[in-house]
Design an enzyme around this catalytic site. Structure first.
Site, short mmCIF file in Angstrom:
data_model
loop_
_atom_site.label_atom_id
_atom_site.label_comp_id
_atom_site.label_asym_id
_atom_site.label_seq_id
_atom_site.Cartn_x
_atom_site.Cartn_y
_atom_site.Cartn_z
N CYS A 397 40.27 45.13 45.86
CA CYS A 397 41.17 46.05 45.15
C CYS A 397 41.61 45.44 43.82
O CYS A 397 42.30 46.10 43.04
CB CYS A 397 42.40 46.36 46.02
SG CYS A 397 43.42 44.92 46.40
N GLU A 443 39.09 50.63 44.23
CA GLU A 443 38.40 49.63 45.04
C GLU A 443 37.01 49.42 44.46
O GLU A 443 36.37 50.38 43.99
CB GLU A 443 38.28 50.08 46.49
CG GLU A 443 39.60 50.27 47.21
CD GLU A 443 40.18 48.98 47.76
OE1 GLU A 443 39.40 48.13 48.23
OE2 GLU A 443 41.42 48.83 47.74
#
Length: 450
Positions: A397, A443
């Protein structure tokens, strides 16, 4: 790299050997040695799932510059800086109100009231922090905002002061709200005990319980309410247990054909619809089959491994949070999955021994989904030095920072000084998956092979 999503959306598809999306502008700290090694592979595919081609990214406004509108607009510019943009090409089906978990702070609002519940503007360093109600933010569900609003009502009628700074005293602290796609709601109230006696703590627990069962907060229709006594910024269940004041101890979610149990302390991707897209991407890249073991490191509630168990000979999951491992085991049993083993503890302690026990020649596909701090160095060593691991899927992330260090260690030539003795991995593919509409975050899923 600052606005990774929009940057990658302009990159398109790459098949030229030696070309990475960020080669045109290397981030600080990416050694030429890494670039020379990693780029020997073919960077086959970069797929953007968010910005429209050619769409300009907006400069992030200064949160404390001229007012330029209301406090609400200023907060939206900080928390969801893309909120003014069209999202016709964005993640479907959930764009607005997608968060299944929100954390609300308690501090002084614009009017100076210290019992304001919301999100922060400003910085502690500059001593200009202001707490703004978040009911206008596009990524927060109405249910979360409703619970936060009534928690504020409770605080303002409570004789007990909030805890703004630990050393200044006070008690009431942040609120966490978790929801599922069935509309069930779990609330967790954090409380600094300071010097209160146990009987005094019981009075406060009873007061917040009664407020949400019989008082004005009953309209929130909570499925469960937890209370945590915490003297730290963050406390795990092991450090300070979550105390169930009423309701069900868990909430459940349906994902990829599985019924998943979620404890108050367990990690679960904050965008359920986006998580399904993410996990399908991982499944496609991993290439697991009946001849491979799937190793799921930092597995949370075990969803990745459990969803791929039917395609693998065995699934091994490792997770620090014990409650999450209990959830994973429950989910496996409930869904009739029998080829999974889950281990609670630090990956750097468990993984080396676990890999030694699997040195029987069977191929291992590793999936890692670490927190923003990245993988511990000993975890990278163990992966790098295990010959059975030929495929690695890395979910990040925060693709810069510590993830950069991890990738360098995975892809650099063998280095006996650093105990990186195995064959280096080669970066083959990267797929951004947008779990955070209206924000500059996404992500990024990396595929490495060797």
């Amino acid at each position: 790299m600052h606005n990774l999503r929009c940057f990658l959306s302009r990159v398109g598809h790459f098949s030229k050997p030696g070309l990475l999306p960020w080669c045109s502008r290397k981030p600080p700290g990416w050694s030429q040695l890494f670039l020379d090694s990693a780029c020997k592979g073919t960077f086959t595919h970069v797929t953007a799932k968010k910005c429209q081609r050619g769409q300009k990214s907006r400069k992030k406004p200064s949160c404390l510059g001229p007012l330029d509108g209301s406090w609400q607009e200023r907060l939206a510019d900080v928390v969801t800086p893309l909120w003014r943009l069209s999202y016709e090409e964005q993640l479907k089906p959930v764009i607005d109100g997608y968060r299944n978990k929100s954390t609300f702070s308690v501090n002084r609002g614009p009017d100076g009231n210290p019992k304001t519940v919301g999100y922060y503007l400003g910085t502690w360093r500059d001593r200009n922090v202001v707490c703004i109600r978040s009911n206008h933010l596009k990524n927060i569900p109405e249910k979360h905002s409703q619970v936060a609003q009534y928690y504020e009502v409770f605080l303002r009628q409570s004789p007990v002061e909030p805890c703004l700074l630990f050393h200044e005293g006070g008690h009431w602290r942040e609120l966490i709200v978790r929801t599922n796609s069935q509309g069930h709601t779990m609330a967790i109230v954090t409380f600094h005990p300071q010097e209160l006696r146990q009987e005094e703590l019981c009075v406060q627990k009873e007061s917040v319980k009664e407020f949400f069962i019989k008082g004005p907060g009953a309209v929130c229709d909570l499925t469960s309410l937890y209370f945590q006594e915490s003297t730290r910024t963050r406390c795990s269940h092991q450090q300070s247990p979550y105390q169930l004041l009423f309701g069900e101890p868990h909430i459940f979610e349906e994902l990829l054909g599985l019924k998943i149990r979620i404890s108050p302390d367990a990690f679960f991707q904050i965008n359920t619809a986006g998580a399904e897209m993410l996990y399908r991407t991982v499944a496609k890249l991993s290439g697991v089959n009946s001849d491979t073991i799937l190793l799921d490191i930092c597995c949370g509630t075990g969803v990745i491994g459990l969803s791929l168990a039917q395609y693998s000979s065995q699934v091994l999951g490792i997770e620090l949070v014990e409650q999450a491992i209990e959830d994973a085991r429950w989910t496996a049993a409930f869904n009739g999955i029998t080829n999974c083993e889950f281990y609670a503890g630090r990956a750097e302690k468990i993984l080396p021994q676990l890999l030694k026990s699997k040195e029987d020649g069977q191929l291992i596909v590793a999936v890692v989904n670490p927190a923003r701090a990245g993988l511990h160095y000993q975890v990278v060593q163990a992966i790098r030095n295990c010959r059975a691991i030929r495929t690695l899927v890395f979910i990040s992330c925060k693709p810069h920072g510590e993830t950069t260090r991890n990738i360098i260690e995975l892809c650099c030539p063998p280095n006996s000084t650093k105990k990186l003795l195995g064959e280096p991995f080669v970066l083959r593919q990267a797929v951004p998956v947008d779990l955070f509409p209206h924000t500059p975050h996404c992500e990024l899923v990396f595929l490495f092979t060797r």
